[in-house]
Design an enzyme around this catalytic site. Structure first.
Site, short mmCIF file in Angstrom:
data_model
loop_
_atom_site.label_atom_id
_atom_site.label_comp_id
_atom_site.label_asym_id
_atom_site.label_seq_id
_atom_site.Cartn_x
_atom_site.Cartn_y
_atom_site.Cartn_z
N HIS A 57 0.67 -1.47 0.11
CA HIS A 57 -0.09 -0.34 -0.25
C HIS A 57 0.92 1.87 0.06
CE1 HIS A 57 -4.50 -1.52 1.16
NE2 HIS A 57 -3.48 -2.41 0.17
N GLY A 63 4.85 5.80 -3.95
CA GLY A 63 6.13 5.32 -3.75
C GLY A 63 6.63 5.13 -2.45
N SER A 67 5.60 7.62 3.39
CA SER A 67 4.30 8.18 3.55
C SER A 67 3.43 7.67 4.14
CB SER A 67 3.50 8.36 1.99
OG SER A 67 3.53 7.98 1.02
N HIS A 181 -1.37 -13.08 -0.97
CA HIS A 181 -2.97 -13.27 -0.30
C HIS A 181 -2.86 -15.40 -0.23
CE1 HIS A 181 -5.69 -10.05 -2.90
NE2 HIS A 181 -4.88 -9.42 -1.13
N THR A 182 -1.84 -15.27 -0.01
CA THR A 182 -1.84 -17.03 0.36
C THR A 182 -1.54 -16.99 1.59
OG1 THR A 182 -0.33 -18.94 0.53
CG2 THR A 182 0.60 -17.21 0.79
N ASP A 232 -6.68 -17.90 1.84
CA ASP A 232 -6.42 -18.64 1.38
C ASP A 232 -6.73 -20.05 2.48
OD1 ASP A 232 -4.75 -21.30 1.16
OD2 ASP A 232 -3.27 -20.43 0.97
N ASP A 240 3.52 -20.06 0.50
CA ASP A 240 3.68 -20.99 -0.21
C ASP A 240 2.77 -20.68 -1.18
OD1 ASP A 240 0.55 -21.38 0.92
OD2 ASP A 240 1.00 -23.48 1.89
#
Length: 336
Positions: A57, A63, A67, A181-182, A232, A240
């Site tokens: 994020h 960048g 921040s 998102h594992t 997951d 994994d």
């Protein structure tokens, strides 16, 4: 703790970064971060995906400049896209800064600490071990509207590809970084289409396995439900390639995840990662390093500084000793 071999170093594309940037000024930096996070993750494993999300994020907004850590009226953390960022993960980065400062001069940026911590959040939960280039400075300001650059959980693959190509990242990078998102969880509000407020209605776009859909509806009957959902369902606390197995079984929590398994530009990559964890790890490490170089502030860029606190810009004096040490570090790394 990861037992995976350390991967080769990915190319550096951002001027001013170096893999040995703190070799002279803070040689124990990565050891300090690693050891502290071992203790943190042992007590609170959920901070690992929280720190990794914080990294993404930050980098995808304006960048990799830390921040997102700045406090202030309408700061980046208040943006809708940043709902659910873990306060504990944010505090951990500041705690790491304080630990590093006890052993090194004020030359290490919060943005570099966040990048190292995010890599550790992957490595210490079974993911790949890889080096990250360092030498970033921290921004002096935040931009709340920059959070609109973040991909949304209800995006379809064409929208995701545009978000990534705008950052000079490709389809392989998209599928690999989605593999974050594992592990970790989602709040119920994130699994609803923010535009239509329709949960799990995906029969014509990103199909969902009926029994899995029923279990999600049971946990999240509406967007205000306080429950959380494992991203997951197979190995929710391990980094994994099971996330890709989930997608092939129509068990992706987000539309943005499940659609990757069906779009012509990404479905073969999903299949490859599902059958080859080593390939996934290699591509994830490469994509991570590429993402960690997005719009960085380095060298004498006046927009950057080394913060005294990760939560606030400095008071106008970045410190003579810090400035001189950066000149020494820059000269040393340039000669390597």
């Amino acid at each position: 703790m990861s037992s995976n071999r350390k991967l080769g170093r990915a190319p550096i594309t951002a001027k001013g970064l170096d893999y040995d940037y703190y070799w002279i000024s803070c040689p124990r930096l990565e050891r300090i971060v690693r050891k502290h996070l071992e203790d943190v993750f042992a007590k609170d494993p959920g901070q690992a995906p929280g720190i990794l999300r914080l990294f993404f994020h930050d980098c995808f907004s304006q960048g990799c400049d830390a921040s997102i850590l700045l406090d202030g009226a309408n700061d980046e953390q208040t943006a809708d896209e940043n709902i659910g960022l873990r306060p504990e993960a944010i505090q951990t980065i500041e705690n790491l800064r304080a630990l590093v400062r006890k052993q090194c001069p004020r030359v290490v940026s919060c943005s570099d600490i966040l990048v190292i911590a995010a890599r550790e959040a992957v490595r210490q939960f079974g993911g790949p071990d890889f080096d990250v280039p360092l030498g970033r400075k921290d921004s002096k300001s935040f931009n709340t509207s920059a959070a609109t650059n973040l991909p949304k959980p209800f995006f379809k693959t064409p929208d995701l590809l545009k978000s990534f190509t705008d950052k000079k990242l490709d389809a392989t990078d998209l599928v690999a970084l989605s593999g974050a998102h594992t592990y970790g969880v989602s709040h119920c509000g994130s699994v609803f289409d923010f535009e239509q407020i329709i949960p799990f209605n995906r029969s014509t776009d990103a199909p969902i396995e009926p029994q899995f859909s029923n279990s999600l509806v049971g946990k999240c009957p509406n967007e205000d439900s306080p429950a959380t959902i494992d991203l997951d369902i197979r190995t929710p606390n391990k980094f994994d390639n099971m996330y890709y197995i989930d997608l092939l079984n129509q068990q992706g929590v987000f539309i943005s995840d499940q659609d990757l398994a069906y779009h012509k530009d990404t479905k073969e990559i999903v299949n490859q990662f599902a059958s080859n964890q080593k390939l996934f790890f290699d591509k994830f490490a490469n994509a991570f390093v590429k993402a960690s170089q997005l719009e960085v502030l380095t060298g004498n860029d006046k927009r950057g500084e080394i913060r005294k606190s990760c939560f606030a810009p400095n008071d106008g004096d970045d410190g003579v000793s810090s400035s001189l040490l950066h000149e020494v570090v820059d000269s040393a790394t340039a000669s390597n």
